[in-house]
Design a protein around this motif. Structure first.
Motif: not given
Length: 409
Positions: A162, A165, A216, A219-220, A223, A262, A389
């Motif tokens: 992780g 970001y 990734w 995907e983020e 989300r 999602w 975020e």
């Protein structure tokens, strides 16, 4: 110390394809003979893998002697001239070039793997200079190579732990309403600290690491879109897609599976591709874009104006947006009444019936200029810096409340 030099022919596969392997082999033999004649005692020429040559010293080099440095520098230039000199095969004249990368290593620490790794790293840098690029690696370059090695071997762990970001930079319309946001990847490495995308993305693109990183990011983004949607805000996020990623046979399938997972509508993602990607594999990219366009995805050409797009391709492809690179936005100053390239991109977008997004806007003057010329959307520090975020969610939620209030009035 020992002296090491890698000579790697430029675009040599094209010679084999155009003239046949027998011509390619003949070129390499002639180049090899020319190079061998140049070498003084103490240096040996070796044929490498494929279309490269390696020069190694067979006796130690006095690294403190200015004369030895001058001799080696002069030798590299002579190698460059001999390689570039025209050569005739079967009555046809050929002009070839090669990247030349050299270094001096402590013989006690110079394994084959290290020599090969350092020279390959130098060769890539030399090739970025263009055909016939030359680079002599200094001591600082060895630190760069060590950093490059650590970065290139850290991607899988970084994804698992992780370390990546997202930051999101909002894009605004002429009424300063948030209409979309660009997803910007960031990396906090445990030992190297913050690594700029400008540094690690080109390294990732040398392998399939860029595929994993791209997946990734998508995907983020999905989300985050689902999170905002659950809070009553339907927005859009733009994600950059690398050329290596979009030409994968499973790209469209994985993308569709992600948006379904999602529960995000395809039109909530803007897929940004660069002009370089567009022209390097145009038929394959066109096929992917058309297929995904039918599914509801939108496409933006990122950094428009910095590449060499054919206008016929732009007209045929399902593009929704041209993104004006910050390099051109920086040219909007008080000194010039008009900025022809910016004006041309906006006019072209109007002709193609697509939107324009200007990035890197830093002041009111630039913003006003772009509005007057008919730019559609605006992005930059003048409006908002990239947001974490939580801050981004607060920004889009607040913007939605303001917009609803204005509509009700």
């Amino acid at each position: 110390d020992i002296y090491c030099c890698l000579i790697d022919m430029d675009n040599f596969a094209q010679y084999n394809l155009s003239f046949g392997k027998h011509v390619g082999d003949a070129i390499l033999r002639i180049v090899g003979q020319r190079l061998k004649k140049l070498l003084p005692d103490g240096l040996m020429l070796y044929r490498g893998i494929g279309d490269n040559f390696l020069i190694l010293s067979t006796t130690p080099i006095d690294n403190n002697a200015k004369q030895s440095s001058m001799i080696l520098d002069s030798l590299e230039w002579e190698c460059h001239k001999q390689i570039s000199a025209p050569l005739t095969i079967s009555k046809l004249v050929h002009n070839v070039t090669a990247a030349i990368a050299s270094c001096r290593l402590d013989a006690r620490k110079a394994s084959y793997e290290k020599i090969n790794g350092v020279l390959t790293f130098g060769k890539k840098r030399a090739k970025k200079q263009g055909p016939g690029g030359m680079l002599a690696l200094d001591k600082a370059a060895f630190n760069d190579y060590a950093r490059y090695q650590e970065i290139s071997h850290s991607f899988a762990r970084a994804l698992d732990d992780g370390e990546f970001y997202l930051m999101l930079q909002p894009q605004y319309d002429g009424n300063q309403h948030i209409v979309s946001s660009e997803a910007l990847i960031r990396w906090k490495h445990p030992t190297l600290g913050f690594i700029s995308p400008a540094e690690f993305i080109p390294v990732a693109e040398e392998s399939d690491a860029i595929i994993d990183i791209g997946n990734w990011v998508i995907e983020e983004a999905c989300r985050l879109l689902q999170t905002s949607q659950k809070q009553g805000v339907r927005t859009r996020i733009a994600v950059n897609i690398s050329g290596r990623h979009i030409v994968r046979a499973d790209f469209a399938k994985q993308l569709l599976e992600t948006v379904i997972k999602w529960q995000v509508n395809p039109d909530m993602l803007m897929l940004e591709i660069t002009e370089t990607t567009l022209i390097s594999s145009v038929e394959l990219v066109r096929e992917r874009m058309e297929s995904l366009g039918h599914e509801g995805f939108s496409f933006s050409i990122d950094d428009f104006g910095t590449g060499y797009s054919s206008l016929s391709y732009l007209k045929e492809l399902p593009i929704s947006e041209l993104k004006i690179d910050r390099y051109f936005v920086d040219e909007i100053t008080f000194q010039d009444e008009r900025v022809p390239i910016v004006d041309s991109i906006v006019d072209l977008a109007h002709a193609l019936n697509v939107s324009t997004v200007a990035e890197g806007i830093e002041n009111e003057f630039q913003c006003d200029y772009l509005k007057q010329r008919g730019c559609s959307y605006f992005q930059g520090f003048y409006f908002s810096k990239p947001l974490a975020e939580k801050d981004w969610l607060n920004a889009v939620l607040s913007a939605e409340k303001v917009q609803v209030a204005q509509t009700e009035k």
